[in-house]
Write an enzyme that holds these catalytic residues in place. Sequence first.
Site, PDB file in Angstrom:
ATOM      1  CB  CYS A   1      -0.935  -0.008   1.206  1.00 27.11           C
ATOM      2  SG  CYS A   1      -2.323   1.160   1.040  1.00 27.11           S
TER       3      CYS A   1
ATOM      4  CB  CYS B   1      -1.908   4.684   3.550  1.00 30.72           C
ATOM      5  SG  CYS B   1      -1.774   3.105   4.409  1.00 30.72           S
TER       6      CYS B   1
ATOM      7  CB  CYS C   1      -4.560   3.777   0.021  1.00 27.27           C
ATOM      8  SG  CYS C   1      -4.879   3.505   1.788  1.00 27.27           S
TER       9      CYS C   1
ATOM     10  CE  LYS D   1      -7.624  -1.300   4.907  1.00 24.46           C
ATOM     11  NZ  LYS D   1      -6.286  -0.911   4.392  1.00 24.46           N
TER      12      LYS D   1
ATOM     13  CD  GLU E   1     -14.785  -4.110  -3.532  1.00 29.78           C
ATOM     14  OE1 GLU E   1     -13.756  -4.589  -4.050  1.00 29.78           O
ATOM     15  OE2 GLU E   1     -15.052  -2.902  -3.559  1.00 29.78           O
TER      16      GLU E   1
ATOM     17  CE  LYS F   1      -7.121  -3.625   8.428  1.00 25.57           C
ATOM     18  NZ  LYS F   1      -5.896  -3.016   7.853  1.00 25.57           N
TER      19      LYS F   1
ATOM     20  CE1 TYR G   1      -0.936  -5.119  14.369  1.00 21.39           C
ATOM     21  CE2 TYR G   1      -3.314  -5.403  14.473  1.00 21.39           C
ATOM     22  CZ  TYR G   1      -2.195  -4.890  13.849  1.00 21.39           C
ATOM     23  OH  TYR G   1      -2.339  -4.156  12.693  1.00 21.39           O
TER      24      TYR G   1
END
Length: 325
Positions: A121, A123, A131, A196, A234, A249, A314
Amino acid sequence: MTNLQFDRHRRLRNSANMRALVRETHLNVEDLIYPIFVLEEKGQKNEVPSMPGIYQFSIDRLHEEMDEVVKLGIRSVLLFGVPNHKDEVGSEAYNDEGIIQQATRFIKENYPEIIVVADTCLCEYTDHGHCGVIHNHYVDNDESLPLLVQTAVSQAKAGADIIAPSNMMDGFVTAIREGLDQAGFENIPVMSYAIKYASAFYGPFRDAAGSTPQFGDRKTYQMDPANRLEAQREAESDVMEGADFLIVKPAMTYLDIVREVRDRFNVPVVAYNVSGEYSMVKAAAQNSWIDEKQIVLEKLTSMKRAGADLIITYAAKDVAKWIQE
């Protein structure tokens, strides 16, 4: 009461071993992809204030994180770069000596068995935080695609095992697939951020990556959280364009989408347990309001139950420790 006729479902719950015997969904260390933020400065290990336990690492200290990743049996990492230089076209993203490229080479040289997934990406590298290329405060879709292709090819040249474009530009998968093939990387898979949403759960990540938009928002290219059918369109486009994995996401509040994607498409589905989901649990646990281990394991198991094959999280290191226990 003996004349009543009913099913005795509790027979299969009456001991820990019995419950384990009939358990339908299993969470494994191999399912986890661990995100890592990499800095250009030297000698750095900086905790992200809004993400307890998550750090930005300079490459000369990246071995500290990678040694633990390997020890815990985590096999895949997702790299995000935090560059020193940003400009309007995100040129550091496709610099062959850029931060992601350097980090990828370091990992592949020192930990060759680890799967490196490169976030593709702009961004994190643009001075405006969007982005793609900006014209009149609007992200130009088609002008952004060649830069994303350059980024993907540069990352593949550095040794990335998987390219993960997260920009949500129309046509990004087909452009990147063609670019990789023409550059001789036809065997490098594309893990598309196919679905997303323009979610409020990304705030802590933007602190970690320094990618907060300097104006406006990303609602013209990320999806409306209210939409379900759009997600299928999508995903279908990305599969037809050559995506090898499909990411949904965020994960926790979109498990219905995970299930529908799993039911419809015959490629691996990846749930992204995003920063806001992670940080909420950490904050509640630090206040002793919840049992962090139980909450996290329940949450990630729900993602597997919904149909995810893999989970970007994470909490991967914590989960790996708990699974080993």
